[in-house]
Design a protein around this motif. Structure first.
Motif, PDB file in Angstrom:
ATOM      1  N   THR A 288       0.842  -1.193   0.000  1.00 14.42           N
ATOM      2  CA  THR A 288       0.000   0.000   0.000  1.00 14.42           C
ATOM      3  C   THR A 288       0.881   1.249   0.000  1.00 14.42           C
ATOM      4  O   THR A 288       2.103   1.167   0.182  1.00 14.42           O
ATOM      5  CB  THR A 288      -0.907   0.043   1.240  1.00 14.42           C
ATOM      6  N   TRP A 289       0.250   2.416  -0.183  1.00 12.75           N
ATOM      7  CA  TRP A 289       0.974   3.672  -0.025  1.00 12.75           C
ATOM      8  C   TRP A 289       1.210   3.925   1.460  1.00 12.75           C
ATOM      9  O   TRP A 289       0.497   3.384   2.309  1.00 12.75           O
ATOM     10  CB  TRP A 289       0.174   4.847  -0.592  1.00 12.75           C
ATOM     11  N   GLY A 290       2.175   4.774   1.746  1.00 14.94           N
ATOM     12  CA  GLY A 290       2.396   5.164   3.127  1.00 14.94           C
ATOM     13  C   GLY A 290       1.292   6.094   3.615  1.00 14.94           C
ATOM     14  O   GLY A 290       0.503   6.617   2.835  1.00 14.94           O
ATOM     15  N   THR A 291       1.258   6.311   4.917  1.00 17.22           N
ATOM     16  CA  THR A 291       0.212   7.171   5.493  1.00 17.22           C
ATOM     17  C   THR A 291       0.471   8.644   5.217  1.00 17.22           C
ATOM     18  O   THR A 291      -0.450   9.468   5.330  1.00 17.22           O
ATOM     19  CB  THR A 291       0.128   6.947   7.006  1.00 17.22           C
ATOM     20  N   GLN A 292       1.697   9.014   4.865  1.00 15.08           N
ATOM     21  CA  GLN A 292       2.018  10.414   4.602  1.00 15.08           C
ATOM     22  C   GLN A 292       1.674  10.762   3.146  1.00 15.08           C
ATOM     23  O   GLN A 292       2.447  10.505   2.230  1.00 15.08           O
ATOM     24  CB  GLN A 292       3.500  10.684   4.881  1.00 15.08           C
TER      25      GLN A 292
END
Length: 473
Positions: A288-292
């Motif tokens: 997944t993408w990072g949270t930032q």
């Protein structure tokens, strides 16, 4: 450039004076004393001081299409060494700063045209009134690394300087997920592709439209570039714009706004997932993408913090870079044993080794082939079809300009003139590439001269122009 004298003092003394080694200096003096040196300089200057020029041999003949008369002929037989040198065109600044400078300039104009509009590039100035944001999507964490948090001190209790080589490296290499890091890089292109699909779905949902209806009322356009973080994970910067259904020439629908685009980007990034099946000793992973996720409005819609020129310059800067920020090599690694020849940071070496370790488990992912890129095998710079012009069109414009310039100098008719049409017959053969050590030193000097002259001209223009041209290439 002034021709260097042929060893008026001991080679070693002259070498120390010009800051090079005696062998390079000896070759430099040989080149400077060779007949045809002035023409060699002219060739290199025309390449912009290219670090690794392509060598060609061949001929070209321009004839009058009606009469068959020869209007102009050229042969590399009369060139220094019997070769014509042309620019390599490599985008990487680590391989050829000169050609990378040109590539960055093209990227700057491509990105800027999609932000501000440019009639010469078939993008109307009205795009400045379209919703536009600068978005950054990052990778997730694969383990704690040395950093510079707002508190000032890293988890290791040190206050790292911004140039500290420890930045981005694992706090505990034994627990860092090196396999996950390179697999994420390897699938980053798929993550981006799915993000663009989900982004359109999220925009449609917020507009209360079906995806088919969205295509009839709004188009999503983007230009993006990839950047390596110090920890060796790729992330993406993108200019995202909302247009009417026909592209930049059409105004977006009334419901399109920066706020809606911002919200849609964040929601789409949170939905994206790519599953990597279990293989060998590796478990199944969901990437997944990072949270930032960072989304900033651009310029003209009343948000002046992030200027249009700054965004274009930022994207152009990273279009010429690869994974060099991590200390990796800038070319393919043929076998893992080659790493012994390089002084690589331990963190980067482990990422490369992870690529080779995983290659047998994921043969279709070509991890070993892309180990010098820490697994990433996507394009560094991409755009949607309707964002703005293309790099190919910009290169063709430059080539046409030079061809027209040379044609005027030679007194040749315009090929588009029906009464004076010409026929060009050419034959070219690849004959090698690169420089000798002395030629390389001279080419770097020529490249510096060209850059200095351009910088001076830009400063003078900035003093004459009333408008701000900061960041222009």
């Amino acid at each position: 450039m002034t021709r260097l004298p042929v060893a008026p003092a001991a080679v070693a003394d002259v070498a120390a004076a010009v800051g090079t080694d005696p062998l390079t200096l000896a070759d430099l003096l040989r080149v400077a004393s060779t007949p045809g040196f002035d023409r060699w300089q002219e060739q290199i200057r025309r390449t912009g001081g290219c670090s690794d020029p392509i060598h060609l041999t061949g001929t070209t003949v321009t004839r009058d299409r009606r009469t068959g008369d020869v209007l102009y002929s050229y042969s590399t037989a009369d060139e220094p060494g019997g070769r014509l040198r042309v620019a390599c065109g490599n985008r990487r600044a680590s391989r050829c700063p000169s050609c990378a400078w040109t590539y960055a300039g093209d990227t700057y104009h491509l990105i800027r045209a999609g932000i501000t509009g440019d009639e010469r590039k078939n993008v109307p100035a009205t795009v400045r009134d379209h919703p536009r944001v600068f978005a950054t999507l990052t990778a997730p964490s694969f383990g704690p690394v040395h950093n510079r948090p707002a508190s000032g001190r890293c988890r290791c209790a040190a206050a790292h300087d911004e140039n500290d080589p420890a930045l981005g490296t694992a706090l505990d290499p034994a627990r860092y997920d090196y396999a996950g890091a390179v697999l994420w890089n390897n699938h980053a292109g798929q993550l981006w592709q799915r993000f663009t699909i989900y982004l359109r779905r999220e925009i449609a949902a917020r507009a209360g439209l079906s995806q088919r209806a969205l295509a009839d009322s709004c188009r999503v356009s983007f230009g993006k570039v990839a950047e390596f973080q110090k920890r060796g994970a790729i992330h993406f910067h993108a200019v995202v714009r909302l247009d009417g259904p026909g592209g930049p020439d059409m105004a977006p629908p009334s419901w399109a706004s920066v706020e809606l685009l911002d919200d849609s980007i964040r929601a789409a990034a949170a939905r994206v997932a790519v599953t990597v099946p279990a293989a060998g000793a590796q478990p199944s992973r969901t990437l997944t993408w990072g949270t930032q996720v960072d989304v900033q409005p651009i310029g003209a819609l009343g948000h002046e913090e992030l200027t249009e020129q700054a965004v274009a310059a930022y994207v152009a800067k990273y279009a010429t870079k690869a994974a060099e920020t991590t200390g990796t090599v800038d070319r393919r690694i043929g076998e893992l044993g080659e790493l012994a020849r390089f002084d690589l940071p331990a963190h980067t070496r482990r990422l490369i080794e992870a690529c080779w370790d995983l290659d047998a488990d994921y043969p279709d992912r070509l991890l070993a082939r892309w180990s010098h890129m820490l697994g990433f095998r996507g394009h560094f710079s991409t755009k949607s079809r309707a964002y703005s012009t293309t790099l190919g069109a910009l290169r063709q414009t430059r080539a046409d300009y030079r061809a027209n310039q040379e044609r005027r100098e030679r007194g040749l008719p315009d090929p588009d003139d029906a009464e004076g049409s010409t026929l060009v017959i050419a034959h070219w053969t690849y004959a090698g590439h690169g420089h000798t050590p002395g030629e390389s030193w001279l080419a770097q000097s020529i490249a510096r001269d060209i850059k200095t002259n351009r910088d001076t001209a830009r400063e003078e223009l900035a003093g004459l122009e009333a408008t701000d041209i900061t960041g222009e290439w």
